[in-house]
Design a protein around this motif. Structure first.
Motif, PDB file in Angstrom:
ATOM      1  N   LEU A   1       0.821  -1.209   0.000  1.00  0.00           N
ATOM      2  CA  LEU A   1       0.000   0.000   0.000  1.00  0.00           C
ATOM      3  C   LEU A   1       0.858   1.263   0.000  1.00  0.00           C
ATOM      4  CD1 LEU A   1      -2.807  -1.149   2.461  1.00  0.00           C
ATOM      5  CD2 LEU A   1      -2.962  -0.897  -0.027  1.00  0.00           C
ATOM      6  N   SER A   2       2.072   1.176   0.550  1.00  0.00           N
ATOM      7  CA  SER A   2       2.961   2.347   0.539  1.00  0.00           C
ATOM      8  C   SER A   2       3.421   2.688  -0.877  1.00  0.00           C
ATOM      9  CB  SER A   2       4.165   2.102   1.436  1.00  0.00           C
ATOM     10  OG  SER A   2       5.012   1.088   0.882  1.00  0.00           O
ATOM     11  N   GLN A   3       3.277   1.737  -1.793  1.00  0.00           N
ATOM     12  CA  GLN A   3       3.631   1.985  -3.198  1.00  0.00           C
ATOM     13  C   GLN A   3       2.477   2.624  -3.972  1.00  0.00           C
ATOM     14  OE1 GLN A   3       5.601  -1.463  -5.124  1.00  0.00           O
ATOM     15  NE2 GLN A   3       5.589  -2.423  -3.097  1.00  0.00           N
ATOM     16  N   LEU A   4       1.351   2.833  -3.280  1.00  0.00           N
ATOM     17  CA  LEU A   4       0.162   3.388  -3.937  1.00  0.00           C
ATOM     18  C   LEU A   4      -0.316   4.644  -3.195  1.00  0.00           C
ATOM     19  CD1 LEU A   4      -1.731  -0.016  -4.281  1.00  0.00           C
ATOM     20  CD2 LEU A   4      -0.314   1.097  -6.023  1.00  0.00           C
ATOM     21  N   PRO A   5       0.530   5.673  -3.075  1.00  0.00           N
ATOM     22  CA  PRO A   5       0.169   6.839  -2.266  1.00  0.00           C
ATOM     23  C   PRO A   5      -1.026   7.623  -2.806  1.00  0.00           C
ATOM     24  CG  PRO A   5       2.131   7.287  -3.550  1.00  0.00           C
ATOM     25  CD  PRO A   5       1.852   5.820  -3.699  1.00  0.00           C
ATOM     26  N   ASN A   6      -1.306   7.490  -4.099  1.00  0.00           N
ATOM     27  CA  ASN A   6      -2.398   8.256  -4.695  1.00  0.00           C
ATOM     28  C   ASN A   6      -3.677   7.446  -4.881  1.00  0.00           C
ATOM     29  OD1 ASN A   6      -0.745  10.594  -5.007  1.00  0.00           O
ATOM     30  ND2 ASN A   6       0.200   9.640  -6.807  1.00  0.00           N
ATOM     31  N   ALA A   7      -3.650   6.173  -4.469  1.00  0.00           N
ATOM     32  CA  ALA A   7      -4.834   5.325  -4.616  1.00  0.00           C
ATOM     33  C   ALA A   7      -5.756   5.508  -3.418  1.00  0.00           C
ATOM     34  CB  ALA A   7      -4.426   3.870  -4.753  1.00  0.00           C
ATOM     35  N   GLN A   8      -7.040   5.520  -3.662  1.00  0.00           N
ATOM     36  CA  GLN A   8      -8.025   5.593  -2.587  1.00  0.00           C
ATOM     37  C   GLN A   8      -8.211   4.194  -1.993  1.00  0.00           C
ATOM     38  OE1 GLN A   8     -11.977   6.587  -3.879  1.00  0.00           O
ATOM     39  NE2 GLN A   8     -12.811   6.717  -1.796  1.00  0.00           N
ATOM     40  N   ILE A   9      -8.008   4.069  -0.683  1.00  0.00           N
ATOM     41  CA  ILE A   9      -8.190   2.788  -0.001  1.00  0.00           C
ATOM     42  C   ILE A   9      -9.632   2.704   0.489  1.00  0.00           C
ATOM     43  CG2 ILE A   9      -7.505   1.345   1.945  1.00  0.00           C
ATOM     44  CD1 ILE A   9      -4.727   2.602   1.773  1.00  0.00           C
ATOM     45  N   ILE A  10     -10.342   1.699   0.029  1.00  0.00           N
ATOM     46  CA  ILE A  10     -11.743   1.496   0.414  1.00  0.00           C
ATOM     47  C   ILE A  10     -11.817   0.245   1.277  1.00  0.00           C
ATOM     48  CG2 ILE A  10     -14.097   1.132  -0.392  1.00  0.00           C
ATOM     49  CD1 ILE A  10     -13.272   2.541  -3.005  1.00  0.00           C
ATOM     50  N   THR A  11     -12.183   0.421   2.538  1.00  0.00           N
ATOM     51  CA  THR A  11     -12.203  -0.684   3.495  1.00  0.00           C
ATOM     52  C   THR A  11     -13.453  -1.525   3.325  1.00  0.00           C
ATOM     53  OG1 THR A  11     -10.969   0.680   5.073  1.00  0.00           O
ATOM     54  CG2 THR A  11     -12.078  -1.277   5.944  1.00  0.00           C
ATOM     55  N   THR A  12     -13.271  -2.847   3.397  1.00  0.00           N
ATOM     56  CA  THR A  12     -14.396  -3.776   3.279  1.00  0.00           C
ATOM     57  C   THR A  12     -14.481  -4.652   4.529  1.00  0.00           C
ATOM     58  OG1 THR A  12     -13.110  -5.537   2.225  1.00  0.00           O
ATOM     59  CG2 THR A  12     -14.062  -3.851   0.781  1.00  0.00           C
ATOM     60  N   SER A  13     -15.603  -5.369   4.641  1.00  0.00           N
ATOM     61  CA  SER A  13     -15.832  -6.203   5.820  1.00  0.00           C
ATOM     62  C   SER A  13     -15.207  -7.578   5.708  1.00  0.00           C
ATOM     63  CB  SER A  13     -17.337  -6.351   6.075  1.00  0.00           C
ATOM     64  OG  SER A  13     -17.974  -6.953   4.953  1.00  0.00           O
ATOM     65  N   SER A  14     -14.911  -8.025   4.494  1.00  0.00           N
ATOM     66  CA  SER A  14     -14.252  -9.329   4.318  1.00  0.00           C
ATOM     67  C   SER A  14     -13.452  -9.313   3.027  1.00  0.00           C
ATOM     68  CB  SER A  14     -15.272 -10.477   4.294  1.00  0.00           C
ATOM     69  OG  SER A  14     -15.839 -10.638   3.006  1.00  0.00           O
ATOM     70  N   ASN A  15     -12.495 -10.235   2.926  1.00  0.00           N
ATOM     71  CA  ASN A  15     -11.666 -10.308   1.726  1.00  0.00           C
ATOM     72  C   ASN A  15     -12.480 -10.695   0.498  1.00  0.00           C
ATOM     73  OD1 ASN A  15      -8.847  -9.776   2.689  1.00  0.00           O
ATOM     74  ND2 ASN A  15      -9.352 -11.471   4.043  1.00  0.00           N
ATOM     75  N   MET A  16     -13.499 -11.530   0.688  1.00  0.00           N
ATOM     76  CA  MET A  16     -14.328 -11.913  -0.450  1.00  0.00           C
ATOM     77  C   MET A  16     -15.230 -10.761  -0.896  1.00  0.00           C
ATOM     78  SD  MET A  16     -13.250 -14.729  -1.438  1.00  0.00           S
ATOM     79  CE  MET A  16     -14.482 -15.011  -2.703  1.00  0.00           C
ATOM     80  N   VAL A  17     -15.595  -9.887   0.020  1.00  0.00           N
ATOM     81  CA  VAL A  17     -16.321  -8.677  -0.373  1.00  0.00           C
ATOM     82  C   VAL A  17     -15.419  -7.799  -1.244  1.00  0.00           C
ATOM     83  CG1 VAL A  17     -17.347  -6.527   0.462  1.00  0.00           C
ATOM     84  CG2 VAL A  17     -17.941  -8.690   1.550  1.00  0.00           C
ATOM     85  N   SER A  18     -14.126  -7.751  -0.917  1.00  0.00           N
ATOM     86  CA  SER A  18     -13.178  -7.011  -1.756  1.00  0.00           C
ATOM     87  C   SER A  18     -13.175  -7.561  -3.175  1.00  0.00           C
ATOM     88  CB  SER A  18     -11.768  -7.103  -1.160  1.00  0.00           C
ATOM     89  OG  SER A  18     -11.695  -6.488   0.109  1.00  0.00           O
ATOM     90  N   VAL A  19     -13.208  -8.895  -3.283  1.00  0.00           N
ATOM     91  CA  VAL A  19     -13.263  -9.526  -4.605  1.00  0.00           C
ATOM     92  C   VAL A  19     -14.537  -9.109  -5.331  1.00  0.00           C
ATOM     93  CG1 VAL A  19     -13.383 -11.715  -5.849  1.00  0.00           C
ATOM     94  CG2 VAL A  19     -11.864 -11.489  -3.867  1.00  0.00           C
ATOM     95  N   GLU A  20     -15.664  -9.159  -4.644  1.00  0.00           N
ATOM     96  CA  GLU A  20     -16.944  -8.804  -5.260  1.00  0.00           C
ATOM     97  C   GLU A  20     -16.972  -7.341  -5.698  1.00  0.00           C
ATOM     98  OE1 GLU A  20     -19.720  -9.859  -2.243  1.00  0.00           O
ATOM     99  OE2 GLU A  20     -19.546 -12.014  -2.608  1.00  0.00           O
ATOM    100  N   LYS A  21     -16.391  -6.464  -4.870  1.00  0.00           N
ATOM    101  CA  LYS A  21     -16.350  -5.039  -5.221  1.00  0.00           C
ATOM    102  C   LYS A  21     -15.534  -4.827  -6.493  1.00  0.00           C
ATOM    103  CE  LYS A  21     -18.459  -3.056  -1.611  1.00  0.00           C
ATOM    104  NZ  LYS A  21     -19.658  -2.179  -1.725  1.00  0.00           N
ATOM    105  N   LEU A  22     -14.427  -5.558  -6.605  1.00  0.00           N
ATOM    106  CA  LEU A  22     -13.600  -5.431  -7.805  1.00  0.00           C
ATOM    107  C   LEU A  22     -14.333  -5.971  -9.025  1.00  0.00           C
ATOM    108  CD1 LEU A  22     -10.985  -4.758  -9.238  1.00  0.00           C
ATOM    109  CD2 LEU A  22     -10.072  -6.974  -8.487  1.00  0.00           C
TER     110      LEU A  22
END
Length: 280
Positions: A115-136
């Motif tokens: 994440l330190s390599q992505l200083p300009n990316a917006q970090i969007i927090t999710t409730s589970s890792n699979m929710v992250s997959v679904e969001k993508l």
């Protein structure tokens, strides 16, 4: 019987539940998936069991779980540890093109180097890792997600990175519990040459804050040669400066009387909130 865990299928919680069932077979059990850990806890029925993450090797204890344990009447019946590692996938062709990245709330603390390599990316927090997959999956160009490493092989995205956690030997410990008040009572000792081991979890809250209060609490266990393996301080929320201490004790079944007597003595001085005792 329902076994409530964080879903959907494919989460580390799902893997932990299946590992626990492989080690402790239970007849007629159904894994019951929920979107958040709070929903997992709420869904546990009187005849069911639940699973919550307690501790990650890289990111430490899960505060939300400790806050729940501090006030909940639960009986821990076991624990299970599973390896966790992460990959990154995105609708991009390089890291530099990532505009938004979906990350589960505990995963973020385990992938700080990436994440330190992505200083300009917006970090969007999710409730589970699979929710992250679904969001993508539902997202747009420029989106990315950190997900379980195992998901990279089954997800079709143009950009992928393997092993993005801060270190590869990473594990998370989960507790398995029933929703009922814990009773400090050891299971019957199995017949064996060497005494089986147990773990006991408890919150100890002193009535006031004073010099040496933690030393006094720990001395009860030290004097009786009980092995303290975990201690975490938590605010009681009653007053600034008054803390409750989450403690885990490990021992062998021949220490049963010592443990019970020690906790009994402490009850006369402190507020004791037992969370359960189980064989290891």
């Amino acid at each position: 019987m329902k076994f409530s865990v964080l879903g959907p299928a494919g989460t580390f919680a799902d893997a932990a539940a299946k590992k626990y069932l492989s080690l402790h077979p239970i007849k007629n059990v159904e894994i019951d998936y929920h979107a958040t850990f709070d929903q997992v806890y709420q869904a546990v029925t009187p005849d069911g069991i639940g699973l919550l993450p307690l501790e990650n090797q890289l990111d430490g204890f899960v505060l939300a779980t400790l806050q729940r344990l501090q006030v909940a009447d639960i009986d821990e019946i076991g624990e299970v540890t599973v390896p966790v590692n992460f990959g990154l996938a995105g609708k991009v062709s390089s890291l530099a093109e990532i505009k938004r990245i979906y990350v589960q709330f505990k995963t973020e603390g385990q992938c700080q180097k990436l994440l330190s390599q992505l200083p300009n990316a917006q970090i969007i927090t999710t409730s589970s890792n699979m929710v992250s997959v679904e969001k993508l999956q539902a997202g747009m160009t420029g989106d990315a997600a950190i997900m379980p490493q195992s998901q990279l092989a089954v997800q079709d995205f143009p950009f992928k990175l393997d092993n993005v956690a801060d270190q590869t030997d990473n594990n998370t410990r989960f507790i398995v519990f029933k929703k009922q008040p814990a009773v400090l009572k050891l299971p019957a000792q199995p017949a064996a040459e060497q005494p089986a081991k147990f773990k006991y979890a408890v919150f100890v809250t002193p009535p006031t804050e004073e010099v040496g209060v933690l030393y006094q609490i720990l001395s009860y266990f030290a004097k009786m040669h009980l092995n303290l393996v975990t201690i975490m301080s938590m605010p009681t929320r009653r007053k600034i400066g008054i803390y409750s201490f989450y403690i885990e004790i490990s021992g062998t079944f021949d220490q049963e009387a010592v443990l019970v007597e020690t906790v009994k003595k402490m009850t006369a001085v402190y507020t004791i909130h037992s969370l359960g005792l189980y064989a290891l």
